[in-house]
Design an enzyme around this catalytic site. Structure first.
Site, PDB file in Angstrom:
ATOM      1  CE  LYS A  49     -49.783 -13.584 -43.511  1.00  0.00           C
ATOM      2  NZ  LYS A  49     -50.985 -13.346 -42.722  1.00  0.00           N
TER       3      LYS A  49
ATOM      4  CE  LYS B 149     -47.059  -6.543 -46.466  1.00  0.00           C
ATOM      5  NZ  LYS B 149     -48.422  -6.923 -46.342  1.00  0.00           N
TER       6      LYS B 149
ATOM      7  CE  LYS C 145     -49.698  -7.382 -38.373  1.00  0.00           C
ATOM      8  NZ  LYS C 145     -51.020  -6.824 -38.273  1.00  0.00           N
TER       9      LYS C 145
END
Ligand code: AMP
Ligand code: TRP
Length: 338
Positions: free
Chosen positions: A117, A201, A204
């Site tokens: 991230k 994966k 969103k």
């Protein structure tokens, strides 16, 4: 968990940072529903985790309602499980601070989600993003939760929670005060992959909008996305071994079996030898049958903020009655005046 003798409790959390999708449903929310009749369950919308990256305040409020609506529409029953927003229970933040002083820098340095991230420019990441897994440990242990239903991507964070619990118990000679929480990861939906790339994966934040089926997608959108899903030219194999090296095919079969509550072997016994021209429409019908009604119910619930607010506030009250007591005991153990 060896000698822990407290009650079995389940806790999990979902971030209000985007639309709920099929991966969230199969990896997490559906398990929440299955567990609620057997265990004492706590399901929270982790708004404090969401703000580790920038969130527009108005959107954050809406997303919080969106997750609460997803819990309810999928079948989590507020009479059986506490549904609440994390920031509504002060004890999470209090215990997180204490755990910041238990966790070691070296442990956090190993967290792959932070590395992903924060990206290359980690100097610019928030401090909260770095200590994110410590707050997650507090979410779990503030209820002395013994079981945590999550998708596979959370495995490392759960290990850290166990390390923190173990070190706290050891350092303060509070043997078995905290349980070592067990992740509940196994199951057919533990890792749903992108419809456009069988090696990534479903997420969103994926920029390709056809890669992800959202719970609010209508029947048309679902059918279109499945039709456009990446595949290979081979027909389906008649046994699971034949899915090796075919990540996209494996993912579509996995979605089918997870939703139908069948094994991959059962699904392939039925569709083996068929091409995607036959399998994709069957899969689309099944996804529409299982997901579209949840989306519809979410739309209905999202129009009623007052109701959702009541569910969250009542859940927070219930959750706080357990969490405050645990924090009080922790304060005594570590020598704070209470
Ligand atoms: P997040 O949306 O990252 O807050 O994740 C909420 C829950 O959904 C966590 O338990 C995740 O492990 C799970 N989850 C997220 N994406 C997937 C996926 N693609 N497959 C299975 N589970 C997932
Ligand atoms: N980190 C989890 C995720 O990204 C969300 C989360 C926060 C969580 N606190 C938790 C999951 C406690 C399980 C238990 O999906």
């Amino acid at each position: 968990m060896t000698d822990y003798s407290g009650p079995m409790r389940v806790l999990s959390g979902i971030q209000p940072s985007g639309g709920m999708h099929l991966g969230n449903y199969l990896g997490a929310i559906r398990k929440f529903v299955d567990l609620q009749s057997e265990y004492e369950c706590y399901y929270c919308v982790v708004d404090m985790h969401a703000i580790t990256v920038w969130q527009d305040p108005q959107k954050l409020r809406e997303q919080t309602f969106h997750i609460a609506a997803a819990f309810l529409a999928a079948g989590v029953d507020p009479k059986q499980a506490a549904i609440f927003h994390q920031s509504g229970v002060h004890a999470h933040a209090e215990l997180a601070w204490i755990f910041n002083c238990v966790a070691r820098l070296g442990w956090l340095d190993r967290m792959t989600q932070f590395k992903d991230k924060a990206g290359k420019d980690k100097e610019r990441a928030s401090v909260g993003l770095y200590t994110y897994p410590v707050l997650q440990a507090a979410d779990i242990l503030v209820y002395k939760a013994t079981h945590v239903p999550v998708g596979e991507d959370q495995k490392q964070h759960l290990e850290l929670s166990r390390d923190i619990a173990g070190k706290f118990n050891h350092d303060f000679k509070a043997e078995n005060f905290f349980p070592l929480p067990e992740p509940l990861i196994k199951g057919p939906g533990a890792r749903i992959m992108s419809l456009k790339n069988g090696e990534a994966k479903m997420s969103k934040s994926d920029p390709s909008e056809n890669s992800c089926i959202f719970l609010m997608d209508d029947a048309d959108a679902i059918t279109k996305k499945i039709k456009k899903a990446k595949t290979d030219p081979e027909p389906l194999p008649s046994e699971p071994d034949g899915l090796k090296g075919r990540p996209e095919a494996a993912n579509l079969v996995g979605i089918y079996s997870a939703l139908a509550k069948k094994t991959d072997a059962d699904v392939l016994a039925e569709y083996g030898g068929q091409g995607f021209g036959v399998f994709k429409p069957a899969l689309a019908d099944l996804v529409v049958e299982k997901i579209a009604p949840i989306g519809e119910e979410m739309r209905r619930l999202e129009a009623d903020h007052a109701y959702l607010q009541t569910v969250l506030s009542e859940g927070a009250g219930q959750a706080a009655s357990i969490a405050d007591k645990v924090v009080k005991d922790v304060k005594e153990i570590i020598g704070f005046l209470t």
